[in-house]
Design a protein around this motif. Sequence first.
Motif, mmCIF file in Angstrom:
data_model
loop_
_atom_site.group_PDB
_atom_site.id
_atom_site.type_symbol
_atom_site.label_atom_id
_atom_site.label_comp_id
_atom_site.label_asym_id
_atom_site.label_seq_id
_atom_site.Cartn_x
_atom_site.Cartn_y
_atom_site.Cartn_z
ATOM 1 N N VAL A 88 0.719 -41.005 -22.641
ATOM 2 C CA VAL A 88 1.521 -41.890 -21.798
ATOM 3 C C VAL A 88 0.978 -43.306 -21.859
ATOM 4 C CG1 VAL A 88 2.143 -39.994 -20.276
ATOM 5 C CG2 VAL A 88 0.178 -41.429 -19.700
ATOM 6 N N SER A 89 1.754 -44.242 -21.305
ATOM 7 C CA SER A 89 1.384 -45.655 -21.430
ATOM 8 C C SER A 89 1.616 -46.414 -20.129
ATOM 9 C CB SER A 89 2.190 -46.310 -22.568
ATOM 10 O OG SER A 89 1.933 -47.703 -22.632
ATOM 11 N N PRO A 90 0.613 -46.475 -19.260
ATOM 12 C CA PRO A 90 0.742 -47.307 -18.068
ATOM 13 C C PRO A 90 0.950 -48.786 -18.421
ATOM 14 C CG PRO A 90 -1.123 -45.812 -17.869
ATOM 15 C CD PRO A 90 -0.650 -45.734 -19.286
ATOM 16 N N THR A 91 0.378 -49.203 -19.544
ATOM 17 C CA THR A 91 0.560 -50.588 -19.981
ATOM 18 C C THR A 91 2.022 -50.865 -20.277
ATOM 19 O OG1 THR A 91 -1.663 -50.640 -20.931
ATOM 20 C CG2 THR A 91 -0.113 -52.321 -21.686
ATOM 21 N N GLY A 92 2.699 -49.913 -20.916
ATOM 22 C CA GLY A 92 4.122 -50.062 -21.200
ATOM 23 C C GLY A 92 4.938 -50.151 -19.923
ATOM 24 N N SER A 93 4.558 -49.342 -18.923
ATOM 25 C CA SER A 93 5.257 -49.391 -17.644
ATOM 26 C C SER A 93 5.052 -50.743 -16.963
ATOM 27 C CB SER A 93 4.759 -48.272 -16.723
ATOM 28 O OG SER A 93 5.079 -47.010 -17.261
ATOM 29 N N THR A 94 3.834 -51.264 -17.053
ATOM 30 C CA THR A 94 3.537 -52.574 -16.466
ATOM 31 C C THR A 94 4.397 -53.655 -17.100
ATOM 32 O OG1 THR A 94 1.242 -51.890 -16.059
ATOM 33 C CG2 THR A 94 1.707 -54.248 -16.004
ATOM 34 N N ALA A 106 -0.128 -49.373 -8.399
ATOM 35 C CA ALA A 106 0.498 -48.119 -7.978
ATOM 36 C C ALA A 106 1.877 -47.935 -8.594
ATOM 37 C CB ALA A 106 0.589 -48.079 -6.449
ATOM 38 N N ASP A 107 2.665 -49.009 -8.655
ATOM 39 C CA ASP A 107 4.031 -48.885 -9.190
ATOM 40 C C ASP A 107 4.025 -48.449 -10.647
ATOM 41 O OD1 ASP A 107 5.156 -49.537 -6.807
ATOM 42 O OD2 ASP A 107 5.927 -51.495 -7.408
ATOM 43 N N ALA A 108 3.155 -49.046 -11.441
ATOM 44 C CA ALA A 108 3.103 -48.715 -12.867
ATOM 45 C C ALA A 108 2.673 -47.266 -13.081
ATOM 46 C CB ALA A 108 2.156 -49.666 -13.602
ATOM 47 N N LEU A 109 1.724 -46.793 -12.272
ATOM 48 C CA LEU A 109 1.275 -45.408 -12.413
ATOM 49 C C LEU A 109 2.378 -44.433 -12.010
ATOM 50 C CD1 LEU A 109 -2.425 -45.384 -11.184
ATOM 51 C CD2 LEU A 109 -1.536 -45.603 -13.499
ATOM 52 N N ARG A 110 3.067 -44.739 -10.922
ATOM 53 C CA ARG A 110 4.176 -43.872 -10.496
ATOM 54 C C ARG A 110 5.253 -43.820 -11.572
ATOM 55 N NH1 ARG A 110 3.544 -44.956 -4.750
ATOM 56 N NH2 ARG A 110 4.152 -47.094 -5.180
ATOM 57 N N LEU A 111 5.605 -44.985 -12.094
ATOM 58 C CA LEU A 111 6.646 -45.050 -13.117
ATOM 59 C C LEU A 111 6.215 -44.307 -14.374
ATOM 60 C CD1 LEU A 111 9.455 -46.515 -13.392
ATOM 61 C CD2 LEU A 111 8.256 -48.182 -14.809
ATOM 62 N N THR A 112 4.946 -44.417 -14.727
ATOM 63 C CA THR A 112 4.420 -43.730 -15.912
ATOM 64 C C THR A 112 4.566 -42.221 -15.779
ATOM 65 O OG1 THR A 112 2.825 -45.501 -16.340
ATOM 66 C CG2 THR A 112 2.356 -43.343 -17.307
ATOM 67 N N PHE A 163 16.267 -33.655 -10.730
ATOM 68 C CA PHE A 163 14.867 -34.009 -10.989
ATOM 69 C C PHE A 163 14.636 -34.572 -12.387
ATOM 70 C CE2 PHE A 163 14.743 -30.400 -7.961
ATOM 71 C CZ PHE A 163 14.241 -31.069 -6.861
ATOM 72 N N LYS A 164 15.671 -35.150 -12.978
ATOM 73 C CA LYS A 164 15.521 -35.746 -14.311
ATOM 74 C C LYS A 164 15.131 -37.216 -14.174
ATOM 75 C CE LYS A 164 18.686 -32.513 -16.538
ATOM 76 N NZ LYS A 164 19.902 -32.327 -17.370
ATOM 77 N N PHE A 165 13.963 -37.412 -13.535
ATOM 78 C CA PHE A 165 13.493 -38.768 -13.263
ATOM 79 C C PHE A 165 13.219 -39.540 -14.547
ATOM 80 C CE2 PHE A 165 11.566 -36.194 -9.661
ATOM 81 C CZ PHE A 165 12.655 -36.369 -8.836
ATOM 82 N N ASN A 166 12.712 -38.834 -15.563
ATOM 83 C CA ASN A 166 12.406 -39.510 -16.832
ATOM 84 C C ASN A 166 13.662 -40.058 -17.486
ATOM 85 O OD1 ASN A 166 13.057 -36.688 -17.162
ATOM 86 N ND2 ASN A 166 12.499 -36.855 -19.321
ATOM 87 N N VAL A 167 14.785 -39.372 -17.329
ATOM 88 C CA VAL A 167 16.041 -39.846 -17.897
ATOM 89 C C VAL A 167 16.518 -41.089 -17.150
ATOM 90 C CG1 VAL A 167 18.431 -39.255 -18.444
ATOM 91 C CG2 VAL A 167 16.645 -37.513 -18.620
ATOM 92 N N VAL A 168 16.376 -41.070 -15.823
ATOM 93 C CA VAL A 168 16.782 -42.230 -15.020
ATOM 94 C C VAL A 168 15.957 -43.450 -15.405
ATOM 95 C CG1 VAL A 168 16.957 -43.190 -12.694
ATOM 96 C CG2 VAL A 168 17.542 -40.795 -13.098
ATOM 97 N N VAL A 169 14.648 -43.272 -15.559
ATOM 98 C CA VAL A 169 13.785 -44.395 -15.950
ATOM 99 C C VAL A 169 14.177 -44.916 -17.323
ATOM 100 C CG1 VAL A 169 11.426 -45.112 -16.471
ATOM 101 C CG2 VAL A 169 11.868 -43.632 -14.515
ATOM 102 N N ALA A 170 14.466 -44.017 -18.259
ATOM 103 C CA ALA A 170 14.887 -44.432 -19.599
ATOM 104 C C ALA A 170 16.188 -45.235 -19.534
ATOM 105 C CB ALA A 170 15.061 -43.211 -20.500
ATOM 106 N N ARG A 171 17.114 -44.780 -18.699
ATOM 107 C CA ARG A 171 18.388 -45.502 -18.555
ATOM 108 C C ARG A 171 18.165 -46.877 -17.911
ATOM 109 N NH1 ARG A 171 22.976 -42.142 -18.181
ATOM 110 N NH2 ARG A 171 24.128 -44.072 -17.733
ATOM 111 N N LEU A 172 17.230 -46.972 -16.981
ATOM 112 C CA LEU A 172 16.898 -48.271 -16.386
ATOM 113 C C LEU A 172 16.344 -49.222 -17.431
ATOM 114 C CD1 LEU A 172 15.264 -47.185 -12.996
ATOM 115 C CD2 LEU A 172 17.383 -48.477 -13.276
ATOM 116 N N MET A 173 15.501 -48.704 -18.298
ATOM 117 C CA MET A 173 14.930 -49.528 -19.369
ATOM 118 C C MET A 173 16.021 -50.038 -20.304
ATOM 119 S SD MET A 173 11.459 -47.411 -20.304
ATOM 120 C CE MET A 173 10.062 -47.376 -19.173
#
Length: 265
Positions: A71-77, A49-55, A123-133
């Motif tokens: 998209v890449s659930p594998t990359g999120s995993t 579930a976490d990887a799919l949400r993050l994806t 709602f710029k969730f994709n930017v937050v995830v990119a910054r976390l990476m």
Amino acid sequence: MLFDLGYVSFTEPFSAVLNQGMVLMDGSKMSKSKGNLVEFASELREHGADALRLTLAFAGPPEDDIDWADVSPTGSTKFLARAWRISGEITSPTDVEWKGGDAALRRATHHLLADAPGLLEAFKFNVVVARLMELVNQIRKTIDSGPGAADPAVREAIEAVTVLLSLFAPYTAEDMWERLGHPASVAFAGLRKPDPTLLVEESVTAIVQVDGKVRDRLEVSPTIAADELEALARASAAVARVVGDREIVNVIVRAPRVVNIATRS
């Protein structure tokens, strides 16, 4: 009800609406007739579930359509596993003093702490995830090539990552929080306030252009004076090679970011 109880100042249940985009497959709406369905249950079993949400959060702005083929659930995993491993490597105590930690990593952490609330509100969730990476990559480098896992800045950074990650990958974040030595739940931890002194840039990159083309990049103080920046640009070996015997007819300096040099033969 919330209005009647005095909890909100507006009568509608929400103050705004965000219409989410669709999840497509190969550019088309998923349908049985087209045979382009992606079975959620099988993706859930394979990636979690976490990887799919993050994806989905990382795929793009929530109001845009998302093509599952892109998209890449594998990359999120893999990213979640990378962050999770770091949480188990920390050797500093939970009450360590942050101030003595790696300065560069601390600045990166506090820039994220400063920017994340506004990005989430927008709602710029994709930017937050990119910054976390990006921050996880910097933590990894600090451990492997810098002061190591015992450095206070490493704990500070991975704790910030864990708290923000709980918004997208709560199961992974909860486990990371426990591995870091904190009681449950990370959902109640809250983001730390950024240190204003760590948000001040120590240097900026000044672009030097000659006749409209970028010829050099100079790391300079953000408070550098225009004449100092011009002198550095003129002294640049890369600029000198391009200018050669040509005459410099004009220099425009927009300190501390840009120097434009115009020449003629």
